[in-house]
Design a protein around this motif. Structure first.
Motif, mmCIF file in Angstrom:
data_model
loop_
_atom_site.group_PDB
_atom_site.id
_atom_site.type_symbol
_atom_site.label_atom_id
_atom_site.label_comp_id
_atom_site.label_asym_id
_atom_site.label_seq_id
_atom_site.Cartn_x
_atom_site.Cartn_y
_atom_site.Cartn_z
ATOM 1 N N ARG A 77 0.751 -1.033 -0.073
ATOM 2 C CA ARG A 77 -0.035 -0.099 -0.217
ATOM 3 C C ARG A 77 0.809 1.372 0.042
ATOM 4 O O ARG A 77 0.564 2.083 -0.637
ATOM 5 N N ALA A 78 1.725 1.205 0.727
ATOM 6 C CA ALA A 78 2.953 2.346 0.738
ATOM 7 C C ALA A 78 3.305 2.460 -0.383
ATOM 8 O O ALA A 78 3.810 3.793 -1.079
ATOM 9 N N ASP A 87 2.285 1.804 -3.483
ATOM 10 C CA ASP A 87 1.038 2.355 -4.315
ATOM 11 C C ASP A 87 0.841 3.906 -3.988
ATOM 12 O O ASP A 87 0.820 4.769 -4.979
ATOM 13 N N SER A 88 0.828 4.285 -2.860
ATOM 14 C CA SER A 88 0.698 5.681 -2.407
ATOM 15 C C SER A 88 1.782 6.531 -2.845
ATOM 16 O O SER A 88 1.502 7.524 -3.764
ATOM 17 N N LEU A 128 1.349 9.329 -6.105
ATOM 18 C CA LEU A 128 1.698 10.937 -5.920
ATOM 19 C C LEU A 128 2.929 11.425 -6.422
ATOM 20 O O LEU A 128 2.954 12.727 -7.019
ATOM 21 N N SER A 146 -3.727 15.665 -2.236
ATOM 22 C CA SER A 146 -2.403 14.868 -2.533
ATOM 23 C C SER A 146 -1.172 15.321 -1.676
ATOM 24 O O SER A 146 -0.543 14.340 -1.074
ATOM 25 N N PHE A 174 -2.224 13.372 1.762
ATOM 26 C CA PHE A 174 -1.904 11.880 1.330
ATOM 27 C C PHE A 174 -0.308 11.757 1.405
ATOM 28 O O PHE A 174 0.057 10.780 1.870
ATOM 29 N N THR A 230 1.431 9.436 4.106
ATOM 30 C CA THR A 230 2.416 8.336 3.552
ATOM 31 C C THR A 230 3.808 8.281 4.110
ATOM 32 O O THR A 230 4.177 7.353 4.523
ATOM 33 N N TRP A 274 0.667 1.184 -12.452
ATOM 34 C CA TRP A 274 -0.384 2.436 -12.599
ATOM 35 C C TRP A 274 -0.254 2.817 -14.122
ATOM 36 O O TRP A 274 -1.242 3.509 -14.344
ATOM 37 N N ILE A 319 -8.444 8.049 -5.101
ATOM 38 C CA ILE A 319 -8.776 9.009 -3.661
ATOM 39 C C ILE A 319 -10.214 8.339 -3.508
ATOM 40 O O ILE A 319 -10.576 8.313 -2.268
ATOM 41 N N ALA A 356 -10.818 4.956 -1.933
ATOM 42 C CA ALA A 356 -10.187 4.574 -0.648
ATOM 43 C C ALA A 356 -11.269 4.822 0.409
ATOM 44 O O ALA A 356 -11.036 4.553 1.585
#
Length: 326
Positions: free
Chosen positions: A119-120, A122-123, A127, A147, A150, A154, A221, A253, A256
């Motif tokens: 998940r980190a 991906d985040s 970004l 963003s 976020f 993160t 992505w 976003i 989530a």
């Protein structure tokens, strides 16, 4: 869980209402009839490729703990993502960690740690893409603020993970006063769980694996962006490629937010919101959102059902596994 489910259903209902308010459904039906089906195989291939790449990446993140064969990884990943969209209140997130413990010697708490690393990654990747997009098109202030928030969350989360894996003993000493208040057996169990959980972060201290996993995250992505752009062409939108990046960011976003199973409502509302930035009429945007949702969720459902006979579980299994396989 029941309260979260009810809240999610109510929010989904609100977002569905906002998505369809003022829509002439005959125009939406016209949009379906004009869909260019020649693009469908390429879109489905891109969505499938995303799932395949996700399983490869998870294998890299798991590899410091144990090397898992790719078929098992893809099988568990497919069923795990089915669980995420089908089980409310994010309980489905436990499916992959639970199922991988049945195919390996990995502890469930360690497997949970690898999901957090995923998940980190991906985040941070999304970004980075958002910063890239800023050079080509202005983003609305609310999206920039979201963003930035976020990003800060993160980075804070990643910093904690790095500290816990690099300074494991010091981290455990910080937690010791809190854990010490528990009964002896419970304290021992919590210490063991935290230790295994931190094991899931091991990829962070392996630069070669971390770079490979980060590279795969970027590719995942970018493939998602490709699928969105191909759908633009399929529905007849004359939009620049950067619009696909923006839709991806806004949609991430949106989904989530915990809502009903299957991202019903938030998927559609945030697709419409994103496309409105490029002047796409609401009816056309809803047509796109429905098609994109059906195809994306459809691939996940088909793959999940195909591998479900080899990875059976129940919600009680997930809860029991969290207690007994940590």
């Amino acid at each position: 869980m029941k309260k979260k489910l009810i809240a999610g259903l109510l929010l989904s209902a609100l977002l569905v209402y906002l998505s369809i308010r003022g829509i002439a459904f005959s125009d939406v039906a016209d949009g379906f009839r004009t869909f260019r089906y020649g693009y469908l195989p390429a879109v489905l291939a891109a969505i499938f490729l995303m799932q395949l790449l996700r399983s490869f990446r998870w294998g890299l993140i798991l590899s410091p703990l144990e090397k898992i064969d790719q078929l098992s990884l893809f099988s568990v990943t497919s069923v795990g993502f089915l669980a995420i969209i089908a089980i409310p209140a994010r309980v489905g997130e436990l499916a992959r960690p639970y199922l991988i413990t049945k195919k390996s010697r990995i502890k469930m708490s360690a497997a949970l740690g690898t999901i957090l690393v995923e998940r980190a990654l991906d985040s941070l990747t999304v970004l980075i893409i958002a910063v890239f997009v800023l050079f080509f098109t202005p983003l609305p202030p609310w999206l920039i603020r979201s963003s930035v928030l976020f990003l800060l969350l993160t980075l804070a989360f990643v910093s904690v993970m790095i500290l816990m894996i690099v300074k494991r003993e010091a981290s455990l000493r910080v937690l010791a006063p809190l854990i010490g208040k528990l009964p002896a057996r419970a304290a021992e169990r919590v210490n063991r769980l935290i230790s295994h959980f931190v094991d899931g972060f091991r990829i962070i201290v392996d630069p070669a694996l971390l770079i490979s996993a980060t590279g795969l995250s970027i590719v995942i992505w970018l493939v998602d962006v490709l699928a969105i752009y191909l759908l633009f062409l399929a529905v007849g939108f004359q939009l620049p490629a950067v619009a696909a990046f923006v839709i991806m960011i806004i949609l991430i976003i949106g989904i989530a937010i915990p809502t009903a199973p299957g991202f019903i409502g938030n998927w559609h509302y945030f697709c419409i919101l994103g496309l409105s930035l490029f002047g796409v009429p609401k009816t056309d945007a809803l047509t796109f959102a429905i098609i994109y949702h059906v195809l994306s969720i459809g691939v996940v459902i088909i793959l999940g059902i195909a591998f479900l006979p080899f990875n059976r579980f129940s919600i009680s299994d997930l809860r029991t596994g969290l207690r007994n396989r940590s």
